[in-house]
Design a protein around this motif. Structure first.
Motif, PDB file in Angstrom:
ATOM      1  N   ILE A   1       0.863  -1.177   0.000  1.00  0.00           N
ATOM      2  CA  ILE A   1       0.000   0.000   0.000  1.00  0.00           C
ATOM      3  C   ILE A   1       0.911   1.242   0.000  1.00  0.00           C
ATOM      4  CG2 ILE A   1      -0.180   0.342   2.513  1.00  0.00           C
ATOM      5  CD1 ILE A   1      -3.309   0.473   1.975  1.00  0.00           C
ATOM      6  N   PRO A   2       0.503   2.335  -0.642  1.00  0.00           N
ATOM      7  CA  PRO A   2       1.403   3.490  -0.801  1.00  0.00           C
ATOM      8  C   PRO A   2       1.515   4.375   0.440  1.00  0.00           C
ATOM      9  CG  PRO A   2      -0.689   3.944  -1.856  1.00  0.00           C
ATOM     10  CD  PRO A   2      -0.756   2.517  -1.406  1.00  0.00           C
ATOM     11  N   LEU A   3       2.123   3.850   1.479  1.00  0.00           N
ATOM     12  CA  LEU A   3       2.292   4.610   2.722  1.00  0.00           C
ATOM     13  C   LEU A   3       3.705   5.161   2.812  1.00  0.00           C
ATOM     14  CD1 LEU A   3       0.855   5.357   5.442  1.00  0.00           C
ATOM     15  CD2 LEU A   3       2.063   3.408   6.427  1.00  0.00           C
ATOM     16  N   ASP A   4       3.811   6.435   3.114  1.00  0.00           N
ATOM     17  CA  ASP A   4       5.105   7.081   3.348  1.00  0.00           C
ATOM     18  C   ASP A   4       5.421   6.949   4.835  1.00  0.00           C
ATOM     19  OD1 ASP A   4       7.210   8.868   3.837  1.00  0.00           O
ATOM     20  OD2 ASP A   4       6.569  10.219   2.236  1.00  0.00           O
ATOM     21  N   PHE A   5       6.271   5.991   5.182  1.00  0.00           N
ATOM     22  CA  PHE A   5       6.569   5.720   6.585  1.00  0.00           C
ATOM     23  C   PHE A   5       7.328   6.864   7.249  1.00  0.00           C
ATOM     24  CE2 PHE A   5       5.795   1.430   5.008  1.00  0.00           C
ATOM     25  CZ  PHE A   5       5.008   0.912   6.021  1.00  0.00           C
ATOM     26  N   LYS A   6       8.140   7.575   6.495  1.00  0.00           N
ATOM     27  CA  LYS A   6       8.908   8.668   7.080  1.00  0.00           C
ATOM     28  C   LYS A   6       8.010   9.839   7.479  1.00  0.00           C
ATOM     29  CE  LYS A   6      13.332   7.699   4.811  1.00  0.00           C
ATOM     30  NZ  LYS A   6      14.399   8.230   3.921  1.00  0.00           N
ATOM     31  N   LYS A   7       7.049  10.159   6.640  1.00  0.00           N
ATOM     32  CA  LYS A   7       6.147  11.280   6.923  1.00  0.00           C
ATOM     33  C   LYS A   7       4.861  10.828   7.607  1.00  0.00           C
ATOM     34  CE  LYS A   7       7.905  14.149   3.151  1.00  0.00           C
ATOM     35  NZ  LYS A   7       7.565  14.918   1.925  1.00  0.00           N
ATOM     36  N   VAL A   8       4.699   9.518   7.746  1.00  0.00           N
ATOM     37  CA  VAL A   8       3.537   8.919   8.418  1.00  0.00           C
ATOM     38  C   VAL A   8       2.230   9.409   7.784  1.00  0.00           C
ATOM     39  CG1 VAL A   8       2.626   8.246  10.653  1.00  0.00           C
ATOM     40  CG2 VAL A   8       4.957   9.066  10.509  1.00  0.00           C
ATOM     41  N   CYS A   9       2.138   9.213   6.476  1.00  0.00           N
ATOM     42  CA  CYS A   9       0.925   9.586   5.745  1.00  0.00           C
ATOM     43  C   CYS A   9       0.934   8.844   4.408  1.00  0.00           C
ATOM     44  CB  CYS A   9       0.864  11.097   5.521  1.00  0.00           C
ATOM     45  SG  CYS A   9       2.206  11.738   4.490  1.00  0.00           S
ATOM     46  N   TRP A  10      -0.142   8.968   3.647  1.00  0.00           N
ATOM     47  CA  TRP A  10      -0.149   8.373   2.311  1.00  0.00           C
ATOM     48  C   TRP A  10       0.890   9.075   1.439  1.00  0.00           C
ATOM     49  CZ3 TRP A  10      -2.112   3.993   2.836  1.00  0.00           C
ATOM     50  CH2 TRP A  10      -3.318   3.755   3.494  1.00  0.00           C
ATOM     51  N   ALA A  11       1.556   8.300   0.591  1.00  0.00           N
ATOM     52  CA  ALA A  11       2.571   8.848  -0.300  1.00  0.00           C
ATOM     53  C   ALA A  11       1.961   9.893  -1.220  1.00  0.00           C
ATOM     54  CB  ALA A  11       3.209   7.725  -1.116  1.00  0.00           C
ATOM     55  N   LYS A  12       2.703  10.965  -1.438  1.00  0.00           N
ATOM     56  CA  LYS A  12       2.212  12.065  -2.259  1.00  0.00           C
ATOM     57  C   LYS A  12       3.218  12.424  -3.346  1.00  0.00           C
ATOM     58  CE  LYS A  12      -0.196  14.093   1.746  1.00  0.00           C
ATOM     59  NZ  LYS A  12      -1.523  13.586   1.335  1.00  0.00           N
ATOM     60  N   GLY A  13       2.779  13.233  -4.284  1.00  0.00           N
ATOM     61  CA  GLY A  13       3.668  13.734  -5.323  1.00  0.00           C
ATOM     62  C   GLY A  13       4.307  12.626  -6.136  1.00  0.00           C
ATOM     63  N   ARG A  14       5.638  12.685  -6.246  1.00  0.00           N
ATOM     64  CA  ARG A  14       6.374  11.703  -7.044  1.00  0.00           C
ATOM     65  C   ARG A  14       7.084  10.675  -6.169  1.00  0.00           C
ATOM     66  NH1 ARG A  14       7.131  12.031 -12.160  1.00  0.00           N
ATOM     67  NH2 ARG A  14       9.290  11.307 -12.114  1.00  0.00           N
ATOM     68  N   ASN A  15       6.539  10.439  -4.999  1.00  0.00           N
ATOM     69  CA  ASN A  15       7.059   9.387  -4.137  1.00  0.00           C
ATOM     70  C   ASN A  15       7.005   8.056  -4.895  1.00  0.00           C
ATOM     71  OD1 ASN A  15       6.941   7.157  -2.090  1.00  0.00           O
ATOM     72  ND2 ASN A  15       7.062   8.854  -0.644  1.00  0.00           N
TER      73      ASN A  15
END
Length: 268
Positions: A185-199
């Motif tokens: 699932i597209p989770l940004d673990f560093k920012k603790v949110c759903w991945a955004k932009g060009r992640n």
């Protein structure tokens, strides 16, 4: 109610059983009920599926048995759910499952999926991750649904974890804890949110932002037990439902393997 008598209701949904447990505020187990079940069914070799509402029905059974002869039910101050990981449910606009949940044990793969942008492709080749990323994209269940069940994906309003669905069944609010979002699932673990932009994760796990549920930090309130859920589970109506984390994350933290300063790595 005296604080010393307060208890917390925890629901632990595993691959092969579901457990309803009561703890005091010092972490002592007061009572436990376990309901074993068949982990999945297979209609094709390598598939592992289970009806999403099957887990809720078992949760209802466990909670009703746990609370049936519990004299201090008024001392329960809150509810929290932890579940196994990487198991997803696709929901329509009425938040009803469109197909059985695909369990983490499932081995199906997609043979077609959208290629990565050239710059992202170059980056993963540069760091030697091409084979790993290809494996992720083949096993990503969204890619499989898009290829083999496009009519299901067309009707999909939300793509959620089994924990999200169980929290919804208790509260009528589609919201979950960020620490329960463990899997493809597209989770940004560093920012603790759903991945955004060009992640990069947005390309490896391509899913429209609007199909993802709202996520909050562990310990945040998700909602309150509804009248209907109360009648089905025996849990008192109005009790707050609190965001938890995945089973292994909670297990690691509960065993004292990390302190409060490092807990965010596992629990969001």
């Amino acid at each position: 109610m005296e604080k010393s008598k307060a208890t917390a209701l925890t629901i632990d949904c595993g691959t092969q059983s579901i457990r309803a447990l009561l703890f005091d505020l010092k972490g002592n187990l007061i009572k436990k009920v376990k309901k074993p079940f068949k982990p999945y069914f297979s209609v094709e070799a390598g598939w592992a599926e289970q009806e999403a509402d099957f887990y809720y029905e078992k949760m209802c059974e466990a909670c009703k048995e746990l609370l049936a002869d519990y004299d201090d039910i008024s001392n329960i101050v809150g509810v929290s759910i932890t579940t196994f990981r990487d198991t997803f449910v696709v929901l329509d606009k009425n938040l009803k499952p469109l197909r059985p949940a695909i369990v983490w044990l499932d081995q199906r793969e997609a043979s077609e999926y959208e290629p990565l942008p050239l710059d992202k492709e170059f980056q993963i080749q540069l760091v030697g991750m091409k084979r790993a990323v290809d494996s992720f994209m083949k096993s990503y269940k969204v890619n499989w649904i898009k290829q083999y069940e496009p009519e299901i994906w067309e009707k999909t309003y939300k793509y959620v974890m089994i924990s999200t669905y169980l929290n919804y069944k208790l509260t009528d609010v589609l919201k979950d804890g960020v620490a329960s979002q463990v899997g493809q699932i597209p989770l940004d673990f560093k920012k603790v949110c759903w991945a955004k932009g060009r992640n990069l994760k947005k390309y490896i796990f391509p899913i429209e932002d609007e199909k993802l549920a709202e996520i909050v930090k562990p310990g945040a309130k998700l909602g309150n037990v509804t009248k209907q859920a109360s009648s089905e589970t025996g849990i008192p109506e109005g009790l707050p439902v609190i965001a938890s984390g995945s089973d292994k994350g909670c297990e690691t933290y509960g065993n004292g393997c990390m302190n409060q300063n490092t807990a965010s790595i596992s629990l969001g």
